[in-house]
Design a protein around this motif. Structure first.
Motif, PDB file in Angstrom:
ATOM      1  N   MET A   1      17.836  27.344 -10.894  1.00 40.05           N
ATOM      2  CA  MET A   1      17.890  28.678 -11.422  1.00 40.05           C
ATOM      3  C   MET A   1      17.139  28.757 -12.756  1.00 40.05           C
ATOM      4  SD  MET A   1      21.071  31.264 -11.660  1.00 40.05           S
ATOM      5  CE  MET A   1      21.547  31.554 -13.339  1.00 40.05           C
ATOM      6  N   LEU A   2      16.974  27.635 -13.426  1.00 38.69           N
ATOM      7  CA  LEU A   2      16.266  27.626 -14.702  1.00 38.69           C
ATOM      8  C   LEU A   2      14.810  28.046 -14.526  1.00 38.69           C
ATOM      9  CD1 LEU A   2      16.261  27.016 -17.727  1.00 38.69           C
ATOM     10  CD2 LEU A   2      15.656  24.672 -17.158  1.00 38.69           C
ATOM     11  N   ARG A   3      14.172  27.576 -13.463  1.00 35.32           N
ATOM     12  CA  ARG A   3      12.782  27.959 -13.209  1.00 35.32           C
ATOM     13  C   ARG A   3      12.662  29.462 -13.011  1.00 35.32           C
ATOM     14  NH1 ARG A   3      10.581  24.240  -8.466  1.00 35.32           N
ATOM     15  NH2 ARG A   3       9.023  23.090  -9.636  1.00 35.32           N
ATOM     16  N   LEU A   4      13.570  30.017 -12.235  1.00 34.15           N
ATOM     17  CA  LEU A   4      13.559  31.457 -11.989  1.00 34.15           C
ATOM     18  C   LEU A   4      13.783  32.220 -13.285  1.00 34.15           C
ATOM     19  CD1 LEU A   4      13.419  33.760  -9.950  1.00 34.15           C
ATOM     20  CD2 LEU A   4      15.884  33.475  -9.593  1.00 34.15           C
ATOM     21  N   THR A   5      14.695  31.751 -14.110  1.00 37.14           N
ATOM     22  CA  THR A   5      14.970  32.404 -15.393  1.00 37.14           C
ATOM     23  C   THR A   5      13.744  32.361 -16.292  1.00 37.14           C
ATOM     24  OG1 THR A   5      17.290  31.755 -15.226  1.00 37.14           O
ATOM     25  CG2 THR A   5      16.505  32.416 -17.387  1.00 37.14           C
ATOM     26  N   LEU A   6      13.071  31.229 -16.346  1.00 38.22           N
ATOM     27  CA  LEU A   6      11.872  31.128 -17.182  1.00 38.22           C
ATOM     28  C   LEU A   6      10.753  32.026 -16.679  1.00 38.22           C
ATOM     29  CD1 LEU A   6      11.809  27.299 -17.899  1.00 38.22           C
ATOM     30  CD2 LEU A   6      12.455  29.137 -19.454  1.00 38.22           C
ATOM     31  N   LEU A   7      10.597  32.105 -15.369  1.00 41.20           N
ATOM     32  CA  LEU A   7       9.577  32.967 -14.800  1.00 41.20           C
ATOM     33  C   LEU A   7       9.871  34.439 -15.098  1.00 41.20           C
ATOM     34  CD1 LEU A   7       7.056  33.178 -13.015  1.00 41.20           C
ATOM     35  CD2 LEU A   7       8.588  33.374 -11.060  1.00 41.20           C
ATOM     36  N   ILE A   8      11.100  34.825 -14.932  1.00 40.85           N
ATOM     37  CA  ILE A   8      11.483  36.211 -15.210  1.00 40.85           C
ATOM     38  C   ILE A   8      11.383  36.495 -16.701  1.00 40.85           C
ATOM     39  CG2 ILE A   8      13.402  37.843 -15.131  1.00 40.85           C
ATOM     40  CD1 ILE A   8      14.212  36.509 -12.482  1.00 40.85           C
ATOM     41  N   HIS A   9      11.668  35.493 -17.533  1.00 42.24           N
ATOM     42  CA  HIS A   9      11.578  35.688 -18.977  1.00 42.24           C
ATOM     43  C   HIS A   9      10.158  36.059 -19.396  1.00 42.24           C
ATOM     44  CE1 HIS A   9      11.075  34.428 -23.209  1.00 42.24           C
ATOM     45  NE2 HIS A   9      12.243  35.035 -23.332  1.00 42.24           N
ATOM     46  N   SER A  13      10.238  39.635 -21.166  1.00 46.63           N
ATOM     47  CA  SER A  13       9.956  39.657 -22.600  1.00 46.63           C
ATOM     48  C   SER A  13       8.670  40.412 -22.902  1.00 46.63           C
ATOM     49  CB  SER A  13       9.892  38.244 -23.166  1.00 46.63           C
ATOM     50  OG  SER A  13       8.814  37.528 -22.618  1.00 46.63           O
ATOM     51  N   THR A  14       7.691  40.321 -22.011  1.00 47.87           N
ATOM     52  CA  THR A  14       6.456  41.068 -22.199  1.00 47.87           C
ATOM     53  C   THR A  14       6.711  42.568 -22.170  1.00 47.87           C
ATOM     54  OG1 THR A  14       5.224  39.282 -21.154  1.00 47.87           O
ATOM     55  CG2 THR A  14       4.123  41.408 -21.330  1.00 47.87           C
ATOM     56  N   VAL A  15       7.523  43.007 -21.238  1.00 50.87           N
ATOM     57  CA  VAL A  15       7.860  44.431 -21.148  1.00 50.87           C
ATOM     58  C   VAL A  15       8.637  44.875 -22.380  1.00 50.87           C
ATOM     59  CG1 VAL A  15       9.205  46.129 -19.865  1.00 50.87           C
ATOM     60  CG2 VAL A  15       7.793  44.482 -18.643  1.00 50.87           C
ATOM     61  N   ALA A  50      16.564  38.089 -18.805  1.00 50.83           N
ATOM     62  CA  ALA A  50      16.060  37.224 -17.740  1.00 50.83           C
ATOM     63  C   ALA A  50      17.188  36.461 -17.071  1.00 50.83           C
ATOM     64  CB  ALA A  50      15.029  36.257 -18.303  1.00 50.83           C
ATOM     65  N   TRP A  51      18.132  35.998 -17.860  1.00 52.13           N
ATOM     66  CA  TRP A  51      19.256  35.246 -17.290  1.00 52.13           C
ATOM     67  C   TRP A  51      20.087  36.132 -16.367  1.00 52.13           C
ATOM     68  CZ3 TRP A  51      24.653  35.448 -17.876  1.00 52.13           C
ATOM     69  CH2 TRP A  51      25.324  34.359 -17.321  1.00 52.13           C
ATOM     70  N   LEU A  52      20.337  37.372 -16.797  1.00 50.91           N
ATOM     71  CA  LEU A  52      21.124  38.286 -15.955  1.00 50.91           C
ATOM     72  C   LEU A  52      20.388  38.631 -14.659  1.00 50.91           C
ATOM     73  CD1 LEU A  52      22.554  40.722 -18.648  1.00 50.91           C
ATOM     74  CD2 LEU A  52      23.842  39.106 -17.246  1.00 50.91           C
TER      75      LEU A  52
END
Length: 60
Positions: A1-9, A13-15, A50-52
């Motif tokens: 799940m960490l990879r997914l969180t980092l990707l979503i981050h 964060s850009t938005v 991102a975590w949520l």
């Protein structure tokens, strides 16, 4: 799940940074300090967002 969180981050964060920069500029704060503060706020606020989102995607 960490990879997914980092990707979503990276996306979240850009938005958030973009919204923050636009808000700062609309309010009339055109200094570099205000824009950098909006960027830092976007990076920090992007972590729980991102975590949520990753948690919701992982559950369902």
């Amino acid at each position: 799940m960490l990879r997914l969180t980092l990707l979503i981050h990276t996306l979240a964060s850009t938005v958030i940074m973009g919204v923050g920069i636009v808000a700062v500029l609309v309010m009339g704060y055109v200094s570099g300090t205000a824009i950098i503060a909006a960027i830092i706020a976007g990076l920090v606020l992007g972590v729980p967002v991102a975590w949520l989102i990753a948690k919701k995607l992982h559950e369902g």
